[in-house]
Scaffold this active site. Structure first.
Site, PDB file in Angstrom:
ATOM      1  N   ARG A  59       0.828  -1.226   0.000  1.00  0.00           N
ATOM      2  CA  ARG A  59       0.000   0.000   0.000  1.00  0.00           C
ATOM      3  C   ARG A  59       0.859   1.273   0.000  1.00  0.00           C
ATOM      4  NH1 ARG A  59      -5.511   1.763   1.636  1.00  0.00           N
ATOM      5  NH2 ARG A  59      -5.402   3.508   3.076  1.00  0.00           N
ATOM      6  N   ILE A  89      -7.650   7.694  -1.209  1.00  0.00           N
ATOM      7  CA  ILE A  89      -7.570   6.230  -1.201  1.00  0.00           C
ATOM      8  C   ILE A  89      -8.316   5.819   0.069  1.00  0.00           C
ATOM      9  CG2 ILE A  89      -5.302   6.393  -0.075  1.00  0.00           C
ATOM     10  CD1 ILE A  89      -4.428   3.858  -1.275  1.00  0.00           C
ATOM     11  N   SER A  90      -9.218   4.840  -0.025  1.00  0.00           N
ATOM     12  CA  SER A  90     -10.050   4.464   1.122  1.00  0.00           C
ATOM     13  C   SER A  90      -9.243   3.834   2.242  1.00  0.00           C
ATOM     14  CB  SER A  90     -11.133   3.465   0.701  1.00  0.00           C
ATOM     15  OG  SER A  90     -11.962   4.014  -0.276  1.00  0.00           O
ATOM     16  N   GLN A  91      -9.861   3.857   3.424  1.00  0.00           N
ATOM     17  CA  GLN A  91      -9.338   3.169   4.612  1.00  0.00           C
ATOM     18  C   GLN A  91      -9.189   1.668   4.266  1.00  0.00           C
ATOM     19  OE1 GLN A  91     -12.565   3.230   7.313  1.00  0.00           O
ATOM     20  NE2 GLN A  91     -11.417   2.511   9.082  1.00  0.00           N
TER      21      GLN A  91
END
Ligand code: SAH
Length: 230
Positions: A51, A77-79
């Site tokens: 990530r 960018i999502s959790q």
């Protein structure tokens, strides 16, 4: 994977600094397994995809935190947990062709690419599109195909898809996406207002469409013909 040049830093994928491996393990255990995600393919993908290579250099040390992060162009960018939950809801086995709307940083597409046969991903922002396409090449994600267009219209020539994931929020599920989903296919998308949405899972069966609400969420806007106006 061989050496990659990401954000100007030389990254040796074989000799990845151990801290990233332990941060990723911690992310999977404390944020994802602890909240009930159980699909081994999803857990393995989240443990594998680096990530920190999908965020800017300044955010590398925050990449595995329990929160969304900015990726430029006003997008996020999502959790990690949301990505795991959305991916699990697609019930992937490995043979699928999946369509993603909203490539952004490319992280969600990379998680999918780790699991399935082929990922088709569409981005409407040219800066993010070009940047992320280059990153996929650098990191050698050969089973991700990218496209610069309005994803609310889907990707008719490549459909139907076994699964569709929309990573931006709209007021309704775009009809072309439902049309381009195969029978037995699953779609996940945040649906609602400007500032908060519900995560809606749709399944297309011989008998018709079934939807389930997986709970509240907050995404950036899906902009396009079947989304919000610019
Ligand atoms: N999946 C991404 C999330 C990025 S945020 C990730 O893992 O990083 C959502 C993205 O959707 C933004 O990049 C935004 O530009 C894009 N987007 C918004 N409307 C879109 C549309 N109609 N078609 C394609 N992309 C769209």
């Amino acid at each position: 994977m061989t050496d990659a040049l990401v954000a100007g830093i030389k990254v040796d994928m074989k000799e990845e600094p151990k801290k990233f491996v332990s941060w990723r393990r911690e992310m999977v255990e404390k944020q994802i397994i602890s909240r009930g995600v159980t699909d081994p393919l999803v857990l393995e993908a989240m443990f594998t995809v680096p990530r920190h290579l999908f965020v800017s250099e300044a955010l590398v040390d925050s990449a595995y935190g329990d929160f969304p992060l900015p990726i430029g162009e006003g997008q996020t960018i999502s959790q990690p947990y949301i990505i795991a939950e959305m991916t699990q809801s697609l019930e992937l086995k490995g043979h699928e062709r999946v369509l993603e709307i909203g490539t952004g940083s490319g992280y969600q597409a990379a998680v999918l690419a780790q699991i399935v046969y082929k990922v088709y991903t569409i981005e409407r922002n040219n800066t993010l599109f070009l940047q992320t396409r280059k990153l996929f090449d650098t990191l050698k994600y050969h089973n991700i195909v990218t496209r610069y267009s309005d994803g609310t219209q889907g990707w008719k020539q490549e459909g139907p898809f076994d699964a569709i994931i929309v990573t931006a929020g709209g007021h309704q599920i775009p009809s072309p996406l439902i049309e381009q989903l195969s029978i037995g296919g699953r779609l996940i998308m945040p649906v609602g207002g400007n500032f908060s949405q519900e995560l809606i899972r749709l399944e297309k069966t011989e008998e018709g469409i079934k939807t389930t609400n997986l709970g509240a969420c907050r995404f950036v806007k899906l902009i396009g013909q079947h989304g919000w106006d610019e």
